[in-house]
Scaffold this active site. Structure first.
Site, PDB file in Angstrom:
ATOM      1  N   HIS A  43       0.860  -1.184   0.000  1.00 52.69           N
ATOM      2  CA  HIS A  43       0.000   0.000   0.000  1.00 52.69           C
ATOM      3  C   HIS A  43       0.899   1.237   0.000  1.00 52.69           C
ATOM      4  O   HIS A  43       1.151   1.832   1.042  1.00 52.69           O
ATOM      5  CB  HIS A  43      -0.910  -0.004   1.230  1.00 52.69           C
ATOM      6  CG  HIS A  43      -1.962   1.059   1.212  1.00 52.69           C
ATOM      7  ND1 HIS A  43      -3.209   0.875   1.757  1.00 52.69           N
ATOM      8  CD2 HIS A  43      -1.970   2.318   0.726  1.00 52.69           C
ATOM      9  CE1 HIS A  43      -3.930   1.979   1.614  1.00 52.69           C
ATOM     10  NE2 HIS A  43      -3.183   2.868   0.986  1.00 52.69           N
ATOM     11  N   GLU A  70      -2.596  -1.653  -3.186  1.00 50.56           N
ATOM     12  CA  GLU A  70      -3.690  -0.876  -2.610  1.00 50.56           C
ATOM     13  C   GLU A  70      -3.348   0.607  -2.644  1.00 50.56           C
ATOM     14  O   GLU A  70      -2.176   0.980  -2.585  1.00 50.56           O
ATOM     15  CB  GLU A  70      -3.921  -1.272  -1.145  1.00 50.56           C
ATOM     16  CG  GLU A  70      -4.264  -2.709  -0.903  1.00 50.56           C
ATOM     17  CD  GLU A  70      -4.444  -3.008   0.573  1.00 50.56           C
ATOM     18  OE1 GLU A  70      -5.063  -4.036   0.883  1.00 50.56           O
ATOM     19  OE2 GLU A  70      -3.961  -2.215   1.421  1.00 50.56           O
ATOM     20  N   HIS A 190      -7.976  -5.734   7.416  1.00 51.64           N
ATOM     21  CA  HIS A 190      -7.780  -4.681   8.415  1.00 51.64           C
ATOM     22  C   HIS A 190      -8.051  -5.219   9.814  1.00 51.64           C
ATOM     23  O   HIS A 190      -9.180  -5.567  10.159  1.00 51.64           O
ATOM     24  CB  HIS A 190      -8.646  -3.449   8.170  1.00 51.64           C
ATOM     25  CG  HIS A 190      -8.008  -2.186   8.726  1.00 51.64           C
ATOM     26  ND1 HIS A 190      -8.010  -1.892  10.066  1.00 51.64           N
ATOM     27  CD2 HIS A 190      -7.316  -1.199   8.128  1.00 51.64           C
ATOM     28  CE1 HIS A 190      -7.372  -0.750  10.271  1.00 51.64           C
ATOM     29  NE2 HIS A 190      -6.924  -0.310   9.106  1.00 51.64           N
TER      30      HIS A 190
END
Length: 237
Positions: A43, A70, A190
């Site tokens: 990410h 991401e 997450h």
């Protein structure tokens, strides 16, 4: 079996804290694949405070499993993804100053924008996923954008589970059922951990992939990276 994609951001964070190339991010990603993980997730953020854009280029050369990038689809990010051409791009609406992702897309408000960006990626053969809360309206909105998958934002589940409330998984069960009915693939991520992943996997139907980074790397400090990767794989069977 639900696939495990390991987010290696935290390895980059440790590396960047001292400069140089220790730990070696590329070698770590290769080792994680050898240990059995079915994917590598990164990410990169605009300030490149952990994963750098060059890391994305370097990892593309060596990752042999699924490569997932991401990020918030700002122009710089879109350019990077089109250059690297990962297996999957996951769109996350995080602000420039966000410490970590903290909400899913409002897929109704941002439908036109998401639809346009997703079409660009799909025209280039890149599978798309949208980060969403377990809200039926947001799932329905996601289906209208043309995305291939959604990634369910699981922080609320993790908090509920830690507090002994297993009913916190129910919105995710319903969201997954609806997404499947609408033809969407289901990912999740997450705050998933060794403590809560098995119950989530057993409860949520049609779960294709989980992306786990912070907890997995933290657990590896005590238990070892190879051991932890295999512990997750066993819980995801």
């Amino acid at each position: 079996m639900t696939k495990l994609s390991v987010n290696v951001n935290k390895i980059a964070t440790i590396r960047n804290s001292r400069g140089g190339n220790v730990p070696n991010l590329v070698k770590a990603a290769q080792d994680i694949e050898e240990f059995g993980a079915q994917g590598i997730t990164i990410h990169p953020r605009p300030d490149e405070r952990h994963i750098t854009y060059q890391d994305a280029r370097d990892l593309k050369k060596v990752v042999t499993t699924e490569f997932n990038i991401e990020g918030n689809p700002i122009p710089k990010f879109i350019e990077l993804v089109l250059e690297v051409k990962p297996t999957q791009v996951t769109l996350v609406p995080d602000g420039v100053d966000a410490i970590t992702s903290n909400e899913g897309w409002d897929t109704i408000k941002h439908k036109d924008f998401l639809k346009e960006v997703i079409q660009i990626f799909k025209n280039n053969g890149i599978r798309t996923s949208i980060f969403v809360d377990p809200d039926p309206k947001m799932v329905e909105g996601a289906a209208l954008t043309g995305t291939d998958r959604i990634e369910l934002y699981t922080e609320s589940y993790a908090i509920a589970y830690e507090n002994g409330n297993k009913e916190g998984v129910l919105p995710f069960v319903e969201a997954a059922k609806l997404a499947h009915e609408l033809g969407l693939g289901i990912n999740a991520g997450h705050d998933l951990s060794l403590n809560n992943i098995q119950f989530f996997k057993e409860s949520v139907p049609h779960l294709l992939e989980v992306s786990i980074g912070h907890a997995l790397i933290s657990e590896s400090l005590y238990l070892g990276l190879e051991n932890v990767v295999n512990m997750y794989l066993n819980k995801l069977k």
